[in-house]
Scaffold this motif. Structure first.
Motif: not given
Lengths: 389, 200
Positions: B119-123, B125-131, B187-190
């Motif tokens: 989820w942190r990686l998704r955040y 990309l999705a929220m910060l728009g950063r790799m 898939n979200l938490l690991a």
């Protein structure tokens, strides 16, 4: 005592002044070629001190043109130390504070061990061309007798580069219980056709010299200088990488010259270097010995007795192996070392392999390449730890 | 007790004593050393980084300096009980082929990789728009060696396609702990996924 006499020019990490010793063997040695030597002498040097059970002994095997003088200085006027001084000495990878290090001139050599320049007891004349062809296996047998003579049952390690590494391999095959580690640097499990081709050109250079006299040049008070010089020049080209030559000489003309003279005398620095190497080699090396050493290289093929299967040839080894190759070595490229590694892996043997980034070509094994020194030193720490040295 | 990192400890716990192990991308040899000392395994580590070769020797590990992208052709089929690859799958040129190679030379494969769907990686990309960057993925986009990132779903899909049977899966959250509610939304938490698998 000797330490006080040393000038400041002998560095503290040198074994210092060393004197060669001689061992005489009076039992006949049967050679692979079928002939035998009634007796022979080996000249060797030893550095460091043996421990009580002599378990800290390291055998150093020399390469094509090497000698027993692997480290330190024979006299205060020596310009250069022994050939592997980079790796042998107090605090160096092969640490003489911990190990008892032995290096002998191989049989057939020309620096004091019995060879073509020695007197043949049967004729009272120098052996010359009559000296039997010696193989890596014969060397290993003669070195085993030296080990007996020195009271060394098991070598902590046997190490060498190039042809020296082949001896370490052969030891591991022939006397699996007499060494704990084989250190195989810049080696190949056997020569390629290209390797043999270079050796053959070197031999032809010597043998076609009018002063060669079918190898009996000593009786003719002659030396096949031109041939031996050419052989050495050719060898030197194969020891260096293209990049190393470019860095060292480029297309530079000799000092004081700024244009071509359109003749065949020395013009380029690289020509000057090769001629110098060739000429100085002739002063201290014997042509028949050079021929012998190149044949020993050509014949080396421990897998041959096993249908070409190196894994089978190495099946009986119990030594742990360190195999080291250098990226720019095109004489024995890393791929050749990988053949050895692969055979050891196949046989589930203990092996570590390092591929050292170095521009020096085959000669890198004689150079102070930091990563190489680090890997060898770390490995030797492990060897020392095992024997409590 | 060993002081292994939790992800490596899980891998170690999966390995039967006295087995033969090949460690792909073995780093400084920590895992193999631990396995040799506590489980009496034998085997080799493969490593490309020159600085790690000396560290492996110091750790008493048989290490072969090699590039995994060249494949495992130095090893015959069925040579090892386990072929382990920790945090390396995402850095090789052809991860799918390497999985096949692992199961050619070994009976059981074990891999760990950073789960790109964490989820942190998704955040990132999705929220910060950063790799995304995280503990397990600490490189900037322009110098990362991680060229084949995947998620838990991606990996399991590939295994299905390749007829690779997953025997066990463990996941670790961002502080390398087992998630409180294990098995829920992995898939979200690991952050890290750990798999044991064999040919189906």
């Amino acid at each position: 005592m000797a330490a006080e006499a040393m000038p400041e020019s002998i560095p503290p990490d040198s074994v210092g002044l060393v004197e060669p010793e001689h061992a005489r063997f009076n039992t006949a040695l049967t050679l692979e070629c079928g002939r035998s030597l009634p007796g022979y002498e080996l000249v060797y040097e030893a550095y460091g001190k043996p421990n009580s059970d002599r378990s800290n002994a390291i055998l150093i095997c020399h390469a094509l043109s090497g000698t027993h003088h692997a480290a330190g200085y024979n006299s205060l006027t020596d310009r250069k130390p022994g050939w592997w001084d980079v790796c042998i000495g107090p605090g160096k990878p092969i640490d003489t504070n911990r190990f008892y290090v032995v290096c002998c001139n191989n049989l057939g050599g020309c620096h004091g061990s019995t060879g073509p320049t020695s007197i043949n007891p049967a004729t009272g004349e120098p052996y010359g061309a009559d000296f039997p062809i010696i193989t890596v296996q014969d060397w290993v047998h003669s070195q085993a007798r030296l080990a007996d003579h020195l009271g060394i049952e098991t070598w902590a390690a046997i190490a060498g580069g190039s042809l020296g590494a082949m001896q370490a391999m052969q030891w591991a095959i022939e006397y699996p219980r007499r060494l704990r580690h084989a250190i195989v640097i810049a080696a190949a499990p056997r020569l390629s056709a290209q390797n043999i081709a270079f050796n053959e050109v070197a031999r032809q250079a010597i043998r076609s010299d009018p002063d060669f006299h079918d190898g009996r040049y000593q009786s003719h008070q002659a030396i096949p200088r031109r041939g031996l010089m050419l052989a050495r020049m050719l060898g030197h080209i194969t020891y260096l990488s293209d990049k190393a030559m470019r860095a060292k000489f480029g297309r530079d003309l000799r000092r004081g010259k700024d244009d071509y003279d359109f003749h065949y005398e020395v013009e380029f620095e690289v020509e000057s270097y090769l001629r110098y190497q060739g000429e100085s080699f002739v002063e201290h090396f014997d042509a028949n010995t050079y021929l012998l050493m190149t044949k020993a290289l050509d014949y080396f093929d421990p897998a041959a007795a096993f249908g070409g299967d190196l894994t089978k040839a190495l099946a009986g080894v119990s030594a742990q192996f360190l195999v080291v190759a250098f990226t720019s070595d095109w004489r024995f490229s890393p791929a050749r070392s990988r053949e050895i590694v692969r055979a050891l892996l196949d046989g589930n043997k203990d092996v570590t392999y390092a591929e050292i980034e170095a521009d020096h070509g085959h000669d890198a094994f004689l150079m102070p390449v930091p990563q190489y020194i680090d890997v060898l030193g770390t490995y030797m720490d492990k060897v020392a730890a095992e024997i409590g040295a | 007790m060993s002081g292994l990192r939790p992800d490596l400890q899980i891998v170690a716990d999966w390995i039967t004593p006295r087995s033969r192990v090949l460690d792909l991308g073995c780093g400084d040899g920590t895992l193999l050393r631990e396995l040799q000392e506590s489980r009496f395994v034998t085997g080799y580590g493969l490593e490309i980084d020159a600085d790690n070769i000396g560290r492996c020797i110091r750790n008493g590990v048989n290490v072969i300096q090699t590039d995994l992208d060249q494949g495992l052709s130095d090893f015959a089929a069925g040579t090892f009980d386990y072929v382990v690859m920790t945090q390396t799958l995402q850095a090789v040129r052809r991860p799918n082929r390497l999985l096949d190679e692992m199961l050619r030379v070994g009976r059981i494969g074990i891999v760990t990789f950073p789960n790109f769907a964490f989820w942190r990686l998704r955040y990132h990309l999705a929220m910060l728009g950063r790799m995304p960057m995280s503990g397990a993925l600490s490189y900037t986009w322009y110098e990362t060696p991680n060229i084949h990132l995947c998620t838990i779903r991606d990996f399991e899909e590939l295994c299905l396609q390749k007829d690779i049977r997953i025997l066990e899966r463990e996941v670790l959250s961002h502080d390398l702990r087992r998630p409180v509610i294990a098995g829920v939304l992995p898939n979200l938490l690991a952050e890290i996924a750990i798999y044991r698998f064999r040919r189906g």
